[in-house]
Design a protein around this motif. Structure first.
Motif, short mmCIF file in Angstrom:
data_model
loop_
_atom_site.label_atom_id
_atom_site.label_comp_id
_atom_site.label_asym_id
_atom_site.label_seq_id
_atom_site.Cartn_x
_atom_site.Cartn_y
_atom_site.Cartn_z
N GLU B 297 0.82 -1.21 0.00
CA GLU B 297 0.00 0.00 0.00
C GLU B 297 0.86 1.26 0.00
OE1 GLU B 297 -2.76 0.58 3.26
OE2 GLU B 297 -3.90 2.04 2.08
N GLN B 298 0.79 1.97 -1.10
CA GLN B 298 1.56 3.20 -1.27
C GLN B 298 0.78 4.17 -2.14
OE1 GLN B 298 5.39 2.23 -2.96
NE2 GLN B 298 5.91 0.83 -1.30
N ARG B 299 1.06 5.44 -1.92
CA ARG B 299 0.66 6.44 -2.90
C ARG B 299 1.95 6.96 -3.53
NH1 ARG B 299 -2.28 11.28 -0.54
NH2 ARG B 299 -3.92 9.74 -0.31
N ILE B 300 1.98 6.97 -4.84
CA ILE B 300 3.21 7.31 -5.53
C ILE B 300 2.97 8.48 -6.46
CG2 ILE B 300 5.06 6.44 -7.00
CD1 ILE B 300 3.83 3.57 -6.27
N GLU B 301 3.73 9.54 -6.25
CA GLU B 301 3.69 10.66 -7.20
C GLU B 301 4.95 10.56 -8.05
OE1 GLU B 301 1.54 13.46 -3.83
OE2 GLU B 301 3.61 13.88 -4.45
N VAL B 302 4.77 10.61 -9.35
CA VAL B 302 5.94 10.49 -10.22
C VAL B 302 5.79 11.49 -11.36
CG1 VAL B 302 4.84 8.52 -11.42
CG2 VAL B 302 7.29 8.92 -11.69
N GLU B 303 6.94 12.00 -11.78
CA GLU B 303 6.95 13.06 -12.77
C GLU B 303 8.23 12.93 -13.57
OE1 GLU B 303 6.01 17.77 -12.24
OE2 GLU B 303 7.29 16.84 -10.73
N VAL B 304 8.14 13.05 -14.89
CA VAL B 304 9.38 13.04 -15.67
C VAL B 304 9.46 14.26 -16.58
CG1 VAL B 304 9.85 10.55 -15.68
CG2 VAL B 304 8.40 11.53 -17.47
N ALA B 305 10.70 14.68 -16.82
CA ALA B 305 11.01 15.72 -17.80
C ALA B 305 11.63 15.02 -19.00
CB ALA B 305 12.01 16.70 -17.20
N ALA B 306 11.20 15.42 -20.21
CA ALA B 306 11.72 14.73 -21.39
C ALA B 306 11.91 15.71 -22.54
CB ALA B 306 10.75 13.62 -21.81
N LYS B 307 12.72 15.24 -23.50
CA LYS B 307 12.85 15.98 -24.76
C LYS B 307 11.74 15.53 -25.70
CE LYS B 307 17.87 15.92 -24.62
NZ LYS B 307 18.99 15.29 -25.30
N SER B 308 11.53 16.25 -26.74
CA SER B 308 10.40 15.92 -27.63
C SER B 308 10.65 14.61 -28.38
CB SER B 308 10.14 17.06 -28.62
OG SER B 308 11.35 17.38 -29.25
N ASP B 309 11.91 14.13 -28.42
CA ASP B 309 12.14 12.83 -29.08
C ASP B 309 11.93 11.66 -28.12
OD1 ASP B 309 14.28 12.92 -27.37
OD2 ASP B 309 15.81 12.59 -28.91
N GLY B 310 11.51 11.96 -26.89
CA GLY B 310 11.22 10.88 -25.95
C GLY B 310 12.34 10.60 -24.95
N THR B 311 13.46 11.28 -25.08
CA THR B 311 14.56 11.07 -24.12
C THR B 311 14.17 11.66 -22.76
OG1 THR B 311 16.11 11.32 -25.94
CG2 THR B 311 17.02 11.45 -23.70
N ILE B 312 14.22 10.82 -21.76
CA ILE B 312 13.88 11.30 -20.41
C ILE B 312 15.12 11.90 -19.78
CG2 ILE B 312 13.01 10.64 -18.13
CD1 ILE B 312 11.55 8.30 -19.51
N THR B 313 14.99 13.13 -19.31
CA THR B 313 16.15 13.82 -18.76
C THR B 313 16.09 13.95 -17.25
OG1 THR B 313 14.97 15.87 -19.21
CG2 THR B 313 16.57 15.15 -20.87
N GLY B 314 14.92 13.80 -16.71
CA GLY B 314 14.83 13.93 -15.25
C GLY B 314 13.62 13.21 -14.70
N MET B 315 13.72 12.80 -13.45
CA MET B 315 12.58 12.14 -12.79
C MET B 315 12.50 12.63 -11.35
SD MET B 315 12.05 8.10 -11.92
CE MET B 315 10.86 7.52 -13.10
N ARG B 316 11.27 12.93 -10.96
CA ARG B 316 11.02 13.25 -9.55
C ARG B 316 9.94 12.30 -9.05
NH1 ARG B 316 9.81 19.16 -10.67
NH2 ARG B 316 11.80 20.22 -10.32
N GLY B 317 10.02 11.94 -7.81
CA GLY B 317 8.96 11.08 -7.29
C GLY B 317 8.89 11.14 -5.78
N THR B 318 7.68 10.87 -5.29
CA THR B 318 7.51 10.73 -3.84
C THR B 318 6.67 9.50 -3.58
OG1 THR B 318 7.56 13.12 -3.57
CG2 THR B 318 6.66 11.85 -1.74
N VAL B 319 7.15 8.68 -2.68
CA VAL B 319 6.44 7.47 -2.29
C VAL B 319 5.95 7.66 -0.86
CG1 VAL B 319 6.76 5.04 -1.68
CG2 VAL B 319 7.74 5.93 -3.81
N TYR B 320 4.65 7.55 -0.67
CA TYR B 320 4.10 7.54 0.68
C TYR B 320 3.81 6.10 1.07
CZ TYR B 320 3.39 12.54 0.02
OH TYR B 320 3.59 13.87 -0.20
N GLY B 321 4.52 5.60 2.02
CA GLY B 321 4.30 4.23 2.47
C GLY B 321 3.30 4.22 3.61
#
Ligand code: FES
Ligand code: FES
Lengths: 163, 801
Positions: B297-321
């Motif tokens: 049981e978790q709530r997960i917030e996840v977010e990514v930054a990407a270039k328009s060609d699909g390359t992911i450059t960054g990820m942020r996330g928070t997991v609430y356990g």
């Protein structure tokens, strides 16, 4: 608590005992008859681990009282092999990896034995349908299904041999 | 990449398991089959309230019931113990610890928490006695959900804490702020993962005999971690461990639930000491739903930054356990793993992930197969799918753009070094298999009939071979990560392997036997593997979890057997008057190479005899008698397995019901010891993933009462709900593990839910449904379908895609 005398045949041997009315058949078999191949996975009639053969039909020994089995013939997984020859279902489960922890296995073997007696050539769907009263948490069932198919073929061949 | 290739032989063979004849004939011994002279049976009185103060406990009537031998209360447990229940994963230095004992004494913090216990002639009498114990409670307002626990002014579970947050930690890599500032596109998602549990078919149990005169304690535990349990029993009870013997009989499934160290073990010990009798506690299924570790049981917030060609450059996330009312043995461990593994298989240069552990009035959160990784997976795979929709790309093309390339290994993730892999090849193997199986055609044909089929993929990584000890210790683990194995050839040439790992259905005895037999050159039948006794078997660090058994046990045993083989050759050389270098071993016979059948040879039995019994003139001078080697493997690194899961599923738009029609896993776990066992593990894990994605959820009412307390409410998939599974294997060996093995016991559970949700989205792509809550039960999916059909969402997403 009232106690009652019971007599039954367990895997071919006559056993007698004095049990409280509330004692389950499962506890009687496991603790008073040393049939520890009877497993308890839920004690509320859903998982099928406690399945035994009671007067020829599978029954859930967790939901049956020992006194209800008075006079009955009971078979547990301990009675499935013929001497030291494994039953074709046991052989097939072994060859096909139809078990992992083995806790569900006794109940499943007896349930599948009943299926194959009624329906010697079941389809995959029929096997799955008949299996669906038994929970296995380990295998995902596929290798069980394959094992049952193999065992069915062996049993058909041997009954053809016997003519 | 240098690869270790073992010659073909028993390692890699699909042999039948050594465990099975006993299990098939009812001759196994599970913990409830252990019966000792004078043994009592115990039962535990459990809290009916989610949150309450214990005002008084009166056990006098229970003590008078004939057949009752001992009763113990929470206060007495606290007094008798040297330490509270241990938490071994202490990953966050300033974490607030719950420090509770095996039974509650001041407050109860979840329904089902133990309050008192009775040992009696049998379980029936023990349960009668529970009914005679009077507990007076003062009920307190409860914080039953994550939101309730985090709300301002929430009831405090621990009154000396400022809030209900046990811990918070952020793990950074690179410069995430810059990555997000420079992004072409940012997508975010919030995912809710329901409470689930491993639910082995055999519930947990303990039989403990504590001799009050000698302080010797013998325990039979249905546990995955016998050495850990022994050490923890010693710590909690204040006993030197040499007086403690832990035996593990056959274990009817573990799935992490039986990794943890529970209060029942301690209670059984204390009741045994009090009564002077061995005491058995077997948890029944109803208890199991509240007393066994809950997970997921978790709530997960996840977010990514990407270039328009699909390359992911960054990820942020928070997991609430959502941790429950007290910390389990593994504390924040699984939630931390979900957090730090959130980037998964993707090469993301900038990452910032945060874990927040929150206590709630629910059962404790502990281990379940997958251990955080299914949630890490759902986070990275859901966000990749969403990014693909946003960019109008195929999800697998986004995966391909970002998968870690083979030449980047060892790859530094925020915390772990991934050792090796050919991720893109694995994805392509799955894509090819899907083409071969004609899924697209099935989907198109079904569409003509008005049926909605979808195809979904996921890519997972799995941490395995958990070690090395010092690094684990530095991370905060209060235990080690090595494995010790021993192998002995006896006087007649038979082989005995001793292992500290637990056999719980995963086939470890067979796998170890294959490794020893192949390395020594003996028939598989001549090898016996003994597990399950801390007094006679070696020490395994950690326990049988973290997908480490086959990899570390196999690796240690391979090294030990290799050395033992050298000694066998030296003895045989003396017997054959040849040089050890000229000898070969095959099927238990040692002969001079090249002499063919009928050439000079001796058997393993001859070597055994020359080493143990009739030594004179046979055992080379300078060789010690006996044939035994042991080895300890503390690996330099963990080993990462990985795989692609592909699912074909049908959604019934009228009912919201999902049927999984076909299921495929392309997988790489290094050198495979027994492909049949590996497939069985993948199937079983996948079945649990399907259960977790579609059916299984531990539900609580608003008052903190559990509503799923039987197998009628907690729905474990049966054979009718599950598809057939297909597996495809790649082999990229772990070069830092002897033999090149990687673990794979948890693989099936990790990527399943992600692939199923992707398949559901695909089946409903015209509606733009994106599943973010698990399990996605029929009512939940139906309401998403209805909402999408009724309005806005559908068109919004249509435009994006
Ligand atoms: S134990 Fe009887 S059905 Fe589960
Ligand atoms: S083999 Fe473990 S429950 Fe079926």
């Amino acid at each position: 608590m009232t106690s009652l005398d019971v007599t039954m045949t367990v895997n071919g041997r006559t056993v007698t005992g004095r049990v409280e009315a509330r004692r389950t058949l499962a506890d009687f078999l496991r603790k008073d008859c040393a049939a520890t191949g009877v497993h308890l996975g839920c004690e509320h009639g859903v998982c099928g681990a406690c399945t035994v053969v009671l007067d020829g039909c599978t029954a859930r020994s967790c939901c049956t009282l020992a006194v209800q089995a008075d006079g009955a013939e009971v078979m547990t997984v301990e009675g499935l092999a013929d001497g030291t020859d494994l039953h074709p279902l046991q052989e097939a489960f072994w060859a096909r990896h139809g078990l992992q922890c083995g806790f569900c296995t006794p109940g499943i073997l007896l349930t599948m034995r009943e299926l194959l007696a009624d329906n010697p050539d079941p389809s995959e769907e029929e096997i799955r349908e008949s299996l669906s009263g038994n929970i296995c948490r380990c295998t995902g069932y596929q290798f069980i299904v394959e094992a049952v198919k193999d065992a069915a073929a062996v049993l058909r061949a041997s009954s053809a041999d016997r003519g | 990449m240098t690869e270790q290739h073992l010659p073909p032989g028993l390692i890699g063979a699909r042999v039948r398991r050594k465990e099975d004849p006993r299990l098939l004939t009812g001759r196994a011994q599970f913990v409830d089959d252990v019966a000792l002279p004078g043994m009592l049976e115990a039962a535990i009185l459990r809290s009916p309230h989610a949150h309450a103060r214990i005002v008084s406990v009166d056990v006098s009537a229970a003590l008078e019931l004939p057949g009752v031998f001992a009763v113990i209360t929470g206060a007495e447990v606290a007094q008798a113990c040297a330490l509270p229940q241990p938490v071994i994963w202490r990953l966050i230095p300033d974490q607030r610890m719950t420090d509770l004992y095996a039974l509650a004494h001041d407050k109860v913090r979840y329904v089902g928490q133990g309050v008192a216990a009775v040992a009696a002639a049998d379980r029936y009498v023990a349960e009668d006695a529970l009914g005679l114990i009077e507990v007076e409670y003062e009920q307190l307002p409860a914080a039953c959900t994550l939101d309730e626990a985090l709300a301002d002014g929430a009831p405090l579970l621990y009154e000396n804490w400022p809030d209900n947050v046990s811990c918070r930690q952020t793990v950074p890599k690179g410069d995430v702020a810059t990555a997000f500032a420079a992004a072409d596109v940012i997508v975010s998602e919030t995912i809710t993962y329901g409470r689930q549990m491993g639910t082995p078919l055999e519930t947990r149990g303990a039989v403990v005999s504590w001799d009050p005169f000698t302080d010797r304690l013998e325990a039979w535990l249905s546990t995955q971690s016998p050495n850990l349990a022994r050490d923890l029993l010693g710590e909690v009870l204040g006993l030197p461990v040499e007086r403690i013997r832990v035996r593990t009989p056959d274990v009817g499934g573990g799935f992490g639930n039986k990794f943890d160290f529970y209060g029942e073990e301690v209670v059984a010990a204390l009741l045994s000491k009090r009564s002077g009798r061995p005491v058995k506690i077997i948890e029944d299924r109803l208890e199991s739903f509240v007393a066994n570790a809950h997970s997921r049981e978790q709530r997960i917030e996840v977010e990514v930054a990407a270039k328009s060609d699909g390359t992911i450059t960054g990820m942020r996330g928070t997991v609430y356990g959502v941790l429950g009312g007290q910390l389990s043995t593994v504390g924040i461990g699984p939630c931390w793993a979900a957090t730090v593994l959130m980037p998964g298989p993707y090469d993301i240069p900038n990452v910032e992930v945060t874990v927040v552990g929150v206590v709630t009035n629910r059962s404790p959160y502990g281990s379940y197969r997958g251990w955080g990784q299914p949630k890490a997976n759902i986070a990275h795979e859901r966000i990749v799918e969403k990014l693909a929709r946003e960019l109008g790309m195929a999800a697998n093309d986004v995966r391909r753009k970002n998968l870690i390339a083979p030449d980047k290994f060892p790859y530094p993730s925020p915390v772990f070094y991934y050792d090796s892999g050919r991720y893109e090849e694995c994805l392509e193997a799955a894509e090819r298999a899907v083409v071969d199986r004609g899924w697209a055609k099935r989907q198109a044909e079904a569409a003509k009939e008005g049926r909605s089929l979808g195809i979904g993929y996921s890519f997972h990584i799995e941490i395995s071979a958990i070690g090395p000890s010092r690094i684990l210790n530095q991370a905060g683990l209060q235990h080690s990560g090595f494995d010790e194995e021993s192998v002995r050839i006896d006087s007649t040439g038979g082989v005995i392997v001793r292992s500290g790992l637990s056999a719980m259905g995963q086939g470890i005895q067979t796998a170890l036997a294959q490794v020893a037999a192949q390395t020594l050159g003996v028939p598989l039948d001549s090898v016996t593997v003994l597990t399950g006794d801390t007094e006679t078997n070696p020490y395994t660090g950690y326990g049988t979890g973290g997908s480490r058994g086959a990899a570390l046990g196999g690796g240690a045993l391979l090294r030990a057997s290799t050395r033992l083989r050298e000694k066998v050759l030296r003895v045989a050389a003396e017997l054959l008057e040849a040089s050890p270098d000229d000898l070969v071993i095959s099927d238990g016979r040692i002969s001079v190479a090249g002499t063919g059948v009928g050439g000079r040879s001796v058997s393993m039995r001859d070597v055994g005899d020359a080493t143990y019994r009739r030594l004179d003139g046979k055992l080379p001078l300078g060789e010690t008698p006996t044939l035994e080697e042991r080895d300890v493997l503390d690996p330099d690194n963990t080993a990462f397995s990985y795989g692609t899961t592909a699912v074909l599923a049908e959604v019934d738009r009228e009912t919201g019901r999902v049927q999984v029609l076909d299921y495929l896993i392309a997988h790489d776990c290094g050198t495979v010891i027994n492909p049949m066992i590996v497939d069985g593990q993948l199937h079983g894990g996948a079945a649990q993933a399907i259960g977790g994605a579609l059916f299984e959820e531990i539900v609580y009412g608003p008052d903190g009462q559990p509503l799923t307390t039987t197998f009628m409410d907690y729905l474990i998939p049966t054979a009718s709900e599950l598809p057939a599974f297909e597996t495809v294997h790649l082999t990229t060996t772990a070069d830092h593990i002897p033999g090149g093995f990687k673990g794979m016991g948890e693989a099936g559970t990790i990527g399943g839910a992600s692939a199923i949700t992707a398949a559901i989205d695909d089946a409903l792509r015209d509606l733009g449904v994106g599943v973010v809550q698990l399990p996605i039960t029929p009512p939940r999916l139906l309401s998403m379908i209805e909402a999408a059909e009724a309005g806005g969402t559908a068109t919004d997403v249509e435009e994006q895609s």
